[in-house]
Write an enzyme that holds these catalytic residues in place. Structure first.
Site, short mmCIF file in Angstrom:
data_model
loop_
_atom_site.label_atom_id
_atom_site.label_comp_id
_atom_site.label_asym_id
_atom_site.label_seq_id
_atom_site.Cartn_x
_atom_site.Cartn_y
_atom_site.Cartn_z
N GLY A 134 14.77 -46.70 -41.81
CA GLY A 134 15.31 -48.01 -41.25
C GLY A 134 15.77 -48.89 -42.24
N LYS A 184 -3.22 -46.30 -24.27
CA LYS A 184 -4.60 -46.09 -23.44
C LYS A 184 -5.33 -47.47 -23.44
CE LYS A 184 -8.27 -42.90 -22.89
NZ LYS A 184 -9.30 -43.39 -24.27
N ALA A 235 10.38 -40.64 -27.54
CA ALA A 235 11.67 -40.23 -27.95
C ALA A 235 11.53 -38.75 -28.49
CB ALA A 235 12.30 -41.06 -29.10
N TYR A 260 10.71 -31.19 -37.72
CA TYR A 260 11.22 -31.93 -36.69
C TYR A 260 10.96 -31.37 -35.18
CZ TYR A 260 14.32 -35.47 -34.17
OH TYR A 260 15.08 -36.24 -33.39
N LYS A 279 8.22 -32.62 -32.33
CA LYS A 279 8.66 -33.37 -31.21
C LYS A 279 8.19 -32.44 -30.06
CE LYS A 279 11.43 -36.71 -32.50
NZ LYS A 279 10.94 -38.04 -31.86
#
Ligand code: UDP
Length: 327
Positions: free
Chosen positions: A37, A106, A115, A146, A150
């Site tokens: 990022g 939770k 995502a 990846y 996911k």
């Protein structure tokens, strides 16, 4: 005021989500470890009172004081180049990171949206891909770090929903493009745009007959927002079904940018899916969502964005990753 945690907030999707939730009047806590990022994506939000940035790695214990209404887990490297460069981090953020955020949800009794990705379908044998399809994924290939992270993310999210009654949502995101994509992340839209702007040839991998279906960022964000606000727990595809071959796509970019550069062909990376198109019947029915922005219109906007970057930025961000692909 609703309080919303967004992980991966300094990334492409995360930063656009921050904009949307700020516009919706939420208090946004933006979290990112800044591996992939960039703070400049959220720099404009920093002065706002209802915006906070936490520089934190979600694979470590995550603490957020006070109440929390929503969590959107978008932290992850998201390009094949990143998976090759930082495979362990990719696995950890999808697995350990998701586990930490489910625990946080939770604790706070918060709704969490994770995502996921069209990569859970791997190199699909069913076309177009609907949510019932289990996928065709190599666990040990370059994309396995990846794809499997996911898939684990989806699995553990459903387990928290079923076992703990946690309020969960899963979005399967198809190829999305827009401003703030990293020029050097190897993904095809910034790759071709950058090449056109630097006056380089466009690198098509394989013979370019592989297909993708590209979604403009605003459509993607709208789909994600609607899913979060819905009461639908099973995964939903969000993507634009308008499918194109990568070769046609390169030709489209050449026409749009007016470059006189050529197309050059490079080897197809291992496990590169040959076709991809979302079946969005579920999104249409459950969320009353469908994409609104045609590719020609979206590409024009994103080209304006890349064109607005300084020449230093365009060149600084350029890296040749062809060596990595060979490994
Ligand atoms: N691609 C390409 N040239 C590039 C970068 C990517 O031909 O310089 C191809 C890539 O092989 C793939 C498609 O474009 O078939 C989309 O690649 P991207 O990395 O954007 O996303 P993904 O493969 O994860 O869908």
């Amino acid at each position: 005021m609703k309080k919303t945690l967004i992980t991966g907030a300094a990334g492409f999707l995360g930063s656009h989500l921050c904009d949307r939730f700020i516009a919706e009047g939420h208090h946004v806590i933006a979290m990112d470890n800044l591996i992939t990022g960039d703070l400049k994506n959220i720099g404009h939000l920093m002065p706002l009172e209802n915006f906070e940035f936490y520089h934190h790695d979600v694979t470590k214990f995550v603490h957020v004081p006070g109440k929390l209404d929503y969590i959107l887990h978008f932290a992850s490297p998201a390009s094949p180049i990143d998976y090759l460069k930082i495979p362990i981090e990719t696995l950890k953020v999808g697995s350990l990171g998701t586990l930490n955020l489910l625990g946080l949800a939770k604790d706070h009794d918060a709704r969490i949206l994770v995502a996921s990705t069209s990569e859970v379908y791997g190199d699909p044998l069913v076309h177009p891909q609907n949510e019932e399809y289990y996928g065709n994924v190599s666990p040990i290939g370059p994309r396995g770090v990846y794809d499997e992270a996911k898939r684990f993310m989806e699995s553990i999210t459903m387990a928290y929903h079923r076992f703990h009654g946690l309020d969960t949502r899963i979005v399967r995101i198809f190829n999305t493009y827009g401003s703030r994509m990293r020029l050097n992340d190897g993904r095809v839209v910034p790759a071709f745009m950058g090449q056109a702007l630097r006056g380089e040839d466009l690198t098509v991998f394989g013979d370019g007959s592989q297909t993708r279906s590209f979604t403009y960022i605003d459509d993607q964000i709208e789909g994600i927002f609607r899913l979060l606000m819905s009461d639908y727990v099973e995964p939903i595809n969000i993507g634009n079904p308008d499918e194109t071959t990568i070769l046609e796509f390169a030709e489209e970019i050449i026409k749009l940018t007016g470059t006189d550069q050529k197309i050059v062909f490079k080897p197809l990376p291992k496990d590169d899916p040959l076709q991809r198109q979302p079946d969005i019947s579920r999104a249409r029915e459950v969320l009353e969502w469908e994409p609104k922005v045609h590719r020609s219109e979206g590409l024009k906007k994103v080209y304006q964005y890349f064109k607005s970057l300084s020449p230093e930025e365009l060149n600084r961000q350029h890296r040749d990753f062809s060596e990595l692909y060979k490994k």
